[in-house]
Design an enzyme around this catalytic site. Structure first.
Site, PDB file in Angstrom:
ATOM      1  N   ARG A 274      45.499  60.478  41.361  1.00  0.00           N
ATOM      2  CA  ARG A 274      47.523  61.611  41.787  1.00  0.00           C
ATOM      3  C   ARG A 274      48.038  61.302  40.160  1.00  0.00           C
ATOM      4  NH1 ARG A 274      48.193  60.667  46.919  1.00  0.00           N
ATOM      5  NH2 ARG A 274      50.951  60.298  46.016  1.00  0.00           N
ATOM      6  N   ASP A 315      54.378  54.539  40.195  1.00  0.00           N
ATOM      7  CA  ASP A 315      53.720  55.122  39.862  1.00  0.00           C
ATOM      8  C   ASP A 315      54.079  56.061  38.943  1.00  0.00           C
ATOM      9  OD1 ASP A 315      52.049  54.853  42.278  1.00  0.00           O
ATOM     10  OD2 ASP A 315      51.795  55.829  43.309  1.00  0.00           O
ATOM     11  N   HIS A 447      38.822  22.648  56.594  1.00  0.00           N
ATOM     12  CA  HIS A 447      37.800  23.723  57.224  1.00  0.00           C
ATOM     13  C   HIS A 447      37.360  24.061  59.028  1.00  0.00           C
ATOM     14  CE1 HIS A 447      32.814  23.423  57.181  1.00  0.00           C
ATOM     15  NE2 HIS A 447      32.878  22.725  58.290  1.00  0.00           N
TER      16      HIS A 447
END
Ligand SMILES: Cc1cc2nc3c(=O)[nH]c(=O)nc-3n(C[C@H](O)[C@H](O)[C@H](O)COP(=O)(O)OP(=O)(O)OC[C@H]3O[C@@H](n4cnc5c(N)ncnc54)[C@H](O)[C@@H]3O)c2cc1C
Length: 471
Positions: A274, A315, A447
């Site tokens: 990108r 970005d 658990h």
């Protein structure tokens, strides 16, 4: 340009409403700033509209289909399992609508003003925002640029028709019979595997020697093995050279070790990376914001650009192009503007891939820890030694913990297996808190849960795991 109009005053202008921008806007408003956020497209940016959220919705649907088809191990068989892909798309679009509607509500609730249109800097303290109807001009004290990224288009493979970027690949009206993917990074691997699960014959062409090249080989080999088992063809060390499309299909020519080959499919998806949205009309060059040779804005540890009152996040700055990184940087920038001493620290930035099995990583790999000068101890606890994993019939994978040999400080973790995307959060916290192996091992994990694998991996590195023979 409108002549003679007066500027409206605001404290903080945010450009782009992706996970970087909208989070920055909300945090800035929480800190008492008057905020205007501008986006030329939908709220939520790439992540909510064309990235993370729609891809995960389709991947969930593909898992659902696979479970319906392959319940044999549990004694479940189903006949006539069918996919109505238009409904799958409806589901995905509904998810996107819900999430983007949520962002609109959050902005409104925080009194952030929203402008649907483009933004262009006039000078270091003023910008014009415009759409078909209006073009007001704003004077800001600070601005945060969060304009994100777009798919890289390669010359021999121009997007259009049967050559798709990730955006079109998320919106196909039906499951293709076959698909070629150029680029085996996380977007190509996730989308390729999703369509393969829906029944498409998928070929991945990757230039390097593995899919998901950013991750450890022992993780990616498990993903590749699973992909191959379900019929995906992975061609590595390959150079894709050209594509030719007809109205029915597309043929890609590529070479491996100098040998020419070709493959034909319904569609070609190109996911080779990108590019930051720092070019174009925004006018960064006009006002003199420094950008590196690859188009990323240069910033300091608070996201401040070469112009002190202008910040850049997400970005468009270097580093991992991931949504949570953008949001994190958005908070830091908004806080810095408010005068808080916030700075970025990427030590605990996780990276996740939603392939099957999932991959995740945080902190240092074993190699990186050694390069940083640590004496390292590390170990992998297998999913196969965990009751919950076996009862889910997902016993493949491992949790690997990397620690400092002397202090036992947890330095990093890599996980491949079911829910690796969720399990990694505990390790991020451990590293953030400066936890040791002992801290992880002494934490009681319920658990039977997959979380116990983390506890046992810590015990394994300490030399005394219970559910595996330690040598
Ligand atoms: C298919 C796909 C899957 C992905 N999956 C994941 C994932 O699972 N996890 C993850 O963390 N990341 C994922 N990503 C990456 C993630 O989407 C990006 O890292 C993230 O969206 C970057 O956020 P941002 O705020 O920097 O910019 P963006 O989300 O790109 O938003 C930028 C916004 O700015 C607007 N804009 C641009 N220029 C202007 C202008 N001049 N004026 C006004 N508005 C403008 C755009 O319209 C856009 O809305 C994925 C990406 C893709 C493509």
């Amino acid at each position: 340009m409108v002549v003679g109009d007066a500027s409206l005053d605001i404290d903080t202008l945010v450009i782009g409403a992706g996970p970087g921008g909208y989070v920055a806007a909300i945090r800035a408003a929480q800190l008492g700033q008057s905020v205007l956020i501008v986006d030329k497209s939908e709220l939520g940016g790439v992540c909510l509209n064309r990235g993370c959220i729609p891809s995960k919705a389709l991947i969930s649907a593909a898992h659902q289909y696979e479970s319906a088809l392959h319940g044999e191990a549990f004694g479940i068989s189903a006949e006539n399992v069918k996919v109505d892909f238009s409904k799958t798309q409806e589901f995905k679009n509904g998810v996107v609508k819900k999430m983007t509607g949520g962002v609109a509500g959050l902005l409104k609730g925080n009194k952030v003003e929203v402008f649907n249109g483009e933004c262009m800097f006039i000078n270091e303290n003023e910008a014009r925002v415009f759409n078909d109807h209006e073009s007001p001009r704003y004077r800001f004290k600070n601005a945060i640029i969060a304009t994100g990224s777009r798919p890289i288009e390669l010359k021999p493979f121009p997007f259009g028709g049967r050559i798709l970027s990730s955006t079109e690949a998320l919106n196909l009206p039906e499951v293709p019979k076959s698909m070629i993917v150029i680029g085996g990074g996380y977007i190509g691997a996730e989308l390729g595997q999703m369509y393969s699960k829906f029944g498409a014959k998928v070929t991945i062409i990757e230039g390097l020697d593995t899919v998901l090249p950013g991750f450890d080989k022992d993780m990616t080999s498990l993903v590749a093995k699973n992909m191959k088992k379900t019929g995906i063809e992975i061609v590595t060390g390959a150079k894709a050279e050209s594509a030719e499309q007809t109205d029915k299909d597309v043929t890609v020519k590529y070479s491996v070790n100098g040998e020419s080959k070709e493959v034909t499919a319904d569609y070609l998806l190109v996911t080779v990376g990108r590019r930051p949205n720092t070019d174009g009309e925004l006018g960064l060059d006009l006002i003199g914001v420094d950008v590196d040779e690859r188009g990323f804005v240069k910033v300091d540890h608070q996201g401040r650009t070469s112009i002190p009152q202008i910040f850049a996040i997400g970005d468009i700055v270097s580093g991992l192009a991931l949504a949570h990184k953008a949001s994190y940087e958005g908070k830091v920038a908004a806080e810095a503007i408010a005068g808080q001493p916030s700075v970025v620290d990427y030590k605990c930035m996780p990276a996740v891939v939603f392939t099957d099995p999932e991959c995740s990583s945080v902190g240092y790999t074993e190699k990186e820890a050694k390069e940083k000068g640590h004496k390292v101890k590390a170990g992998k606890f297998p999913y196969a030694g965990n009751g919950r994993a076996v009862s889910l019939n997902h016993a493949e994978g491992f949790v690997k913990i990397v620690a400092d040999e002397e202090s036992g400080l947890v330095l990093g973790c890599q996980i491949v297996g079911l829910e690796a995307s969720n399990l990694i959060a505990e390790l991020g916290l451990a590293i953030e808190m400066g936890a040791t192996l002992e801290d992880l091992a002494l934490t009681i994990h319920a658990h039977p849960t997959l979380g116990e694998i983390v506890m046992e991996a810590a015990e394994l590195v300490m030399g005394h795991p219970i559910h595996i023979i330690s040598r």
